[in-house]
Design an enzyme around this catalytic site. Structure first.
Site, short mmCIF file in Angstrom:
data_model
loop_
_atom_site.label_atom_id
_atom_site.label_comp_id
_atom_site.label_asym_id
_atom_site.label_seq_id
_atom_site.Cartn_x
_atom_site.Cartn_y
_atom_site.Cartn_z
N CYS A 138 0.81 -1.22 0.00
CA CYS A 138 0.00 0.00 0.00
C CYS A 138 0.85 1.28 0.00
O CYS A 138 0.49 2.26 -0.64
CB CYS A 138 -0.97 0.00 1.17
SG CYS A 138 -0.21 -0.18 2.80
N ASP A 382 -7.46 5.75 -1.44
CA ASP A 382 -7.06 4.56 -0.70
C ASP A 382 -6.62 3.46 -1.65
O ASP A 382 -7.39 3.06 -2.53
CB ASP A 382 -8.25 4.07 0.13
CG ASP A 382 -7.87 3.03 1.17
OD1 ASP A 382 -6.84 2.36 0.99
OD2 ASP A 382 -8.60 2.88 2.16
N HIS A 384 -6.16 0.36 -0.87
CA HIS A 384 -6.53 -0.95 -0.32
C HIS A 384 -7.77 -1.52 -1.01
O HIS A 384 -8.80 -1.78 -0.38
CB HIS A 384 -6.76 -0.85 1.19
CG HIS A 384 -5.55 -0.48 1.95
ND1 HIS A 384 -5.17 0.84 2.15
CD2 HIS A 384 -4.60 -1.23 2.55
CE1 HIS A 384 -4.06 0.87 2.86
NE2 HIS A 384 -3.68 -0.37 3.11
#
Length: 500
Positions: A138, A382, A384
């Protein structure tokens, strides 16, 4: 379509699993098994010489990859609420969401950012069995997004917007009027021009309702459309294939030279140096350099020597200008175990600057790419979310999975204090303006010492190798709030800072 539409994504990764991956990585490999601890084995010299993983490591990697692909592959429809009294700041631009035009401008600005997430089923990373970065990549993805924003500013027309924004038809955010300016939530009001009752949440425009480019009569639309080939080319540089100059394969390879490998946790300061080396290594960019601040200090003379080609002993590239554009990355730490609240106003003022290209940081072991804020909440992209590989070598590959229409927010007090701030200057004049504007923003901190500083002269040359271990090599990167000194000294962190 090459992937699931990201328009309805709600990211569901929890920090606990990331910490589990980190704790397993920190154990000696000879003690790790796919389902627990196993007896230490005698190392195989031939395997160590070739760097090839053993069968247990292969099985473990496959099981972890399968679990993370499932964990980060779920989507749940959800909407983030914005109020229409306070402006929303996105990388130097402000949007007051009190009209349809402003909502559309904000939507266009957000969706136009490059979104780079976990991917699966890409070619195996060299020296490992990994074919996905789910659960560990990430921070590299956040770093890619930061660099991609710098390249957008560097290569695309000023205030460029993706002309195919309407391709992502669902917009997952709502606009509210709060009961008081101090409150982020509030009572929903009808949509602009809508006959709905006062208890109906206001929705932003969908793809069918929103005005098209031709209807808005924006003169920039033709210009933005003409820049689409550059947009496509830029995305290919971040493809998950070994030749891509800023793809995961190249970044992991660069990290290998400093002891980092696929599956490891990468901190924001290490990623900054990896990006610097990736840009220096590639031949696709000749007029751009990356400078990484040392010990929370930007040494102006170092930047001049990096960018002023007239001072270089090597002949410049024929297409180069006299001054290289520069991306300045500043690794900092904004507190001990938690964000020092005294720095919040300073971070806000930095995100208000045109020269700011974002901040990579996030929550502990859970990286995010911050691009703006509203009131006391940060706006972020993000990484993720696990998506299938997109073959960027194909002509006219779909860009949909590289843009996100789901703005997400989180409170400032949940921000991990370890982060890297990015800036861009196109020429020498812009660099001088950057130094002045950022210095003013830094002075807004309530702390005695600023987050970082600009000074004349040169600094010591710390390369990536100096940031690869757990050894403290420089002076303090932040000032701790009172009472936090003793416990913060005991904190394990993936970035290298010492505390005064």
């Amino acid at each position: 379509m090459n992937s699931v539409s990201p328009s309805a994504v709600q990211y569901v990764g929890a920090v606990m699993q990331d910490e589990l991956v980190e704790s397993q990585r920190q154990q000696p490999l000879e003690r790790q098994g796919s389902f627990g601890l196993r007896t230490a084995q005698t190392p195989d010299p031939s395997r160590e010489a070739t760097g090839e993983p053993d069968e247990i490591d292969k099985l473990k990697a496959k099981l972890m990859s399968a679990w993370n692909n499932v964990k980060y592959g779920w989507t749940v429809k959800s909407k983030t609420s914005f109020n229409k009294i306070s402006p929303v700041t996105v990388l130097g631009h402000s949007y007051l969401l009190n009209s349809e035009d402003e909502v559309e401008r904000f939507r266009s600005a957000f969706v136009s950012r490059i979104w780079l997430t976990y991917r699966r089923e890409f070619p195996q990373l060299e020296g490992s069995t990994w074919t996905t970065d789910c659960g560990w990549g990430c921070m590299l993805r956040s770093g890619q997004m930061l660099l991609a924003q710098g390249l957008l500013v560097h290569l695309m027309p000023r205030d460029w917007a993706w002309p195919d924004v309407q391709q992502l038809t669902e917009v997952d955010f709502e606009v509210f009027r709060p009961r008081s300016p101090a409150r982020a939530g509030g009572v929903p009001i009808p949509s602009f021009g809508s006959p709905r009752g006062s208890n109906t949440p206001e929705k932003s425009l969908t793809g069918d309702q929103a005005p098209k480019c031709s209807q808005r009569k924006r003169p920039e639309c033709v210009r933005d459309r003409q820049a689409e080939p550059i947009h496509h080319k830029l995305v290919t540089w971040f493809g998950d294939q070994p030749p891509a100059p800023f793809g995961l394969h190249q970044l992991v390879e660069i990290g290998n030279s400093s002891g980092k490998k696929a599956g490891d946790w990468y901190g924001p300061s290490i990623v900054a140096h990896i990006l610097r080396k990736a840009v220096a290594k590639t031949s696709v960019l000749h007029n751009l350099a990356v400078y990484v601040a040392q010990d929370c200090t930007v040494y102006k003379e170092d930047v001049v020597h990096l960018c002023d080609l007239s001072l270089s002993q090597t002949p410049p590239h024929p297409s180069s200008q006299a001054w290289k554009s520069v991306i300045i990355l500043v690794p900092v730490r904004l507190g001990g175990e938690a964000l020092n609240p005294s720095y919040i106003d300073c971070v806000k003022n930095i995100l208000k600057l045109d020269c700011c290209i974002g901040i990579i940081g996030g929550k502990p072991k859970h990286s995010l790419y911050f691009i703006g804020f509203q009131d006391e909440q940060l706006l972020y992209l993000d990484p993720h979310y696990c998506q299938p590989l997109v073959d960027v070598s194909q002509v006219n590959f779909s860009l949909e999975s590289f843009h996100c229409s789901s703005p997400k927010k989180m409170p400032f007090n949940r921000m991990d204090p370890s982060c890297t701030i990015g800036f861009y200057a196109k020429n020498k004049k812009d660099f001088e303006s950057l130094c002045s504007a950022v210095s003013v923003a830094l002075s807004s901190s309530k702390e005695k010492y600023p987050i970082f500083t600009f000074v004349e002269g040169q600094g010591q040359d710390y390369g990536l190798e100096g940031h690869s271990g757990n050894h403290h090599t420089g002076p303090a990167a932040h000032i701790l709030p009172p009472g936090n000194l003793s416990r913060s000294n005991n904190r394990r962190t993936s970035d290298e800072f010492v505390f005064l």
